[in-house]
Design a protein around this motif. Structure first.
Motif, PDB file in Angstrom:
ATOM      1  N   GLU A 255      22.492  39.597  39.241  1.00  0.00           N
ATOM      2  CA  GLU A 255      22.780  39.851  37.827  1.00  0.00           C
ATOM      3  C   GLU A 255      24.130  40.542  37.620  1.00  0.00           C
ATOM      4  O   GLU A 255      24.617  40.651  36.491  1.00  0.00           O
ATOM      5  CB  GLU A 255      21.657  40.699  37.197  1.00  0.00           C
ATOM      6  N   ASN A 256      24.752  40.996  38.714  1.00  0.00           N
ATOM      7  CA  ASN A 256      26.063  41.647  38.625  1.00  0.00           C
ATOM      8  C   ASN A 256      27.223  40.660  38.811  1.00  0.00           C
ATOM      9  O   ASN A 256      28.373  41.078  38.914  1.00  0.00           O
ATOM     10  CB  ASN A 256      26.170  42.755  39.677  1.00  0.00           C
ATOM     11  N   LEU A 257      26.916  39.368  38.873  1.00  0.00           N
ATOM     12  CA  LEU A 257      27.938  38.356  39.151  1.00  0.00           C
ATOM     13  C   LEU A 257      29.135  38.471  38.203  1.00  0.00           C
ATOM     14  O   LEU A 257      30.286  38.520  38.632  1.00  0.00           O
ATOM     15  CB  LEU A 257      27.323  36.954  39.031  1.00  0.00           C
ATOM     16  N   HIS A 258      28.874  38.507  36.908  1.00  0.00           N
ATOM     17  CA  HIS A 258      29.962  38.460  35.933  1.00  0.00           C
ATOM     18  C   HIS A 258      30.786  39.743  35.917  1.00  0.00           C
ATOM     19  O   HIS A 258      32.015  39.694  35.831  1.00  0.00           O
ATOM     20  CB  HIS A 258      29.404  38.132  34.548  1.00  0.00           C
ATOM     21  N   SER A 260      31.174  41.593  38.452  1.00  0.00           N
ATOM     22  CA  SER A 260      31.875  41.533  39.733  1.00  0.00           C
ATOM     23  C   SER A 260      33.152  40.709  39.607  1.00  0.00           C
ATOM     24  O   SER A 260      34.214  41.062  40.134  1.00  0.00           O
ATOM     25  CB  SER A 260      30.945  40.944  40.792  1.00  0.00           C
ATOM     26  N   TYR A 261      33.063  39.583  38.883  1.00  0.00           N
ATOM     27  CA  TYR A 261      34.251  38.754  38.644  1.00  0.00           C
ATOM     28  C   TYR A 261      35.270  39.494  37.785  1.00  0.00           C
ATOM     29  O   TYR A 261      36.479  39.432  38.049  1.00  0.00           O
ATOM     30  CB  TYR A 261      33.859  37.439  37.965  1.00  0.00           C
ATOM     31  N   LEU A 262      34.795  40.192  36.771  1.00  0.00           N
ATOM     32  CA  LEU A 262      35.718  40.930  35.901  1.00  0.00           C
ATOM     33  C   LEU A 262      36.485  41.978  36.700  1.00  0.00           C
ATOM     34  O   LEU A 262      37.702  42.154  36.510  1.00  0.00           O
ATOM     35  CB  LEU A 262      34.957  41.586  34.748  1.00  0.00           C
ATOM     36  N   ALA A 263      35.800  42.663  37.605  1.00  0.00           N
ATOM     37  CA  ALA A 263      36.464  43.658  38.445  1.00  0.00           C
ATOM     38  C   ALA A 263      37.518  43.000  39.334  1.00  0.00           C
ATOM     39  O   ALA A 263      38.622  43.538  39.522  1.00  0.00           O
ATOM     40  CB  ALA A 263      35.417  44.379  39.308  1.00  0.00           C
TER      41      ALA A 263
END
Length: 270
Positions: A255-258, A260-263
């Motif tokens: 659930e942290n995928l997005h 993680s991408y933003l970071a």
């Protein structure tokens, strides 16, 4: 810092076309980035299998009409747009009558690989960058997904390096398990060339296959992300070799995928 501007280029996007995991990722990731305050542009090929009437595609005349060189040939670029019904996202479609007006994506009705798929990929990569240049919209991040986008990182590091629109752009190359064994025909290096590009820079393309496009993307992107799929021994070997000298980024698969991408995007842009 002003809004992070992210350009997405990929082979397909749901709901217009969905044959692989790429389509689903391109549907969800840009929408989430937009919700997080980013400015988004999305580009995909206008494969003939996409129903224009049903999906309400229409031509953007002010962006169309550029000629794109593929080897010795020049072909007119047509830009079409449509909105994703359930999201406030617009999708730009790269189109050309010779390359994309076929009732299938990469293979014909007999499952035979189109001999000019390399030219279609090259046209797409060049067409995306020329259209963004015409838009005058400067991306911080250019996120390329799947083999068809593999030349965009090279073009950003060479032909478009000094262009004001792209001078600060960083590229991400996402790799999916869409491997095929077919070979491309003709002189692929001559087809792919642009200003400030010599044969040595295109050496990985000499294999004239899927791996060639993947290696090009890996070689010139600022970072590489592999999908959470199982890859062939050949692909796993490429990842291992790449990781010895370059950055292979990890993003969360839960659930942290997005976030993680933003970071990752923010790290590259700053």
């Amino acid at each position: 810092m002003s809004k992070l501007r992210i350009l997405y280029a990929a082979t397909e996007i749901d709901p217009f076309l969905q044959t692989t995991k790429v389509a689903e990722m391109l549907r969800r990731l840009p929408a989430s980035m937009q919700e997080m305050g980013c400015e988004i542009r999305i580009f995909v090929p206008r494969f003939g299998i996409i129903n224009e009437r049903k999906n309400r595609l229409h031509e953007v005349v002010r962006l169309s009409g550029i000629n794109i060189a593929v080897g010795d040939d020049e072909k007119p670029l047509v830009i079409k747009v449509a909105s994703i019904p359930t999201a406030k996202l617009q999708v730009y479609f790269i189109d050309n009558e010779d390359y994309f007006h076929r009732k299938s994506a990469l293979v014909d009705k007999n499952d035979k690989f189109y001999a000019d798929n390399d030219e279609r990929a090259i046209f797409f990569c060049k067409g995306v960058l020329e259209t963004v240049k015409k838009l005058g919209w400067s991306p911080n991040i250019v996120h390329c997904s799947d083999w068809m986008t593999g030349l965009i990182p090279l073009y950003l590091k060479t032909t478009y390096k000094k262009d004001p629109v792209f001078k600060d752009a960083k590229s991400v190359f996402s790799i999916y398990n869409n491997e095929f064994a077919d070979k491309f025909e003709g002189n692929i290096l001559e087809k792919a060339k642009m200003l400030d590009i010599d044969d040595a820079m295109l050496a990985s393309l000499k294999t004239a296959d899927f791996s060639g496009f993947i290696k090009m993307g890996m070689e010139y992107a600022d970072t590489v992300v592999r999908s959470d799929e199982d890859f062939s021994d050949n692909m796993n070997g490429m990842f291992t070799e790449y990781a010895l000298h370059h950055r292979l980024s990890q993003v969360a698969t839960d659930e942290n995928l997005h976030s993680s991408y933003l970071a990752l995007y923010n790290e590259l842009a700053n």
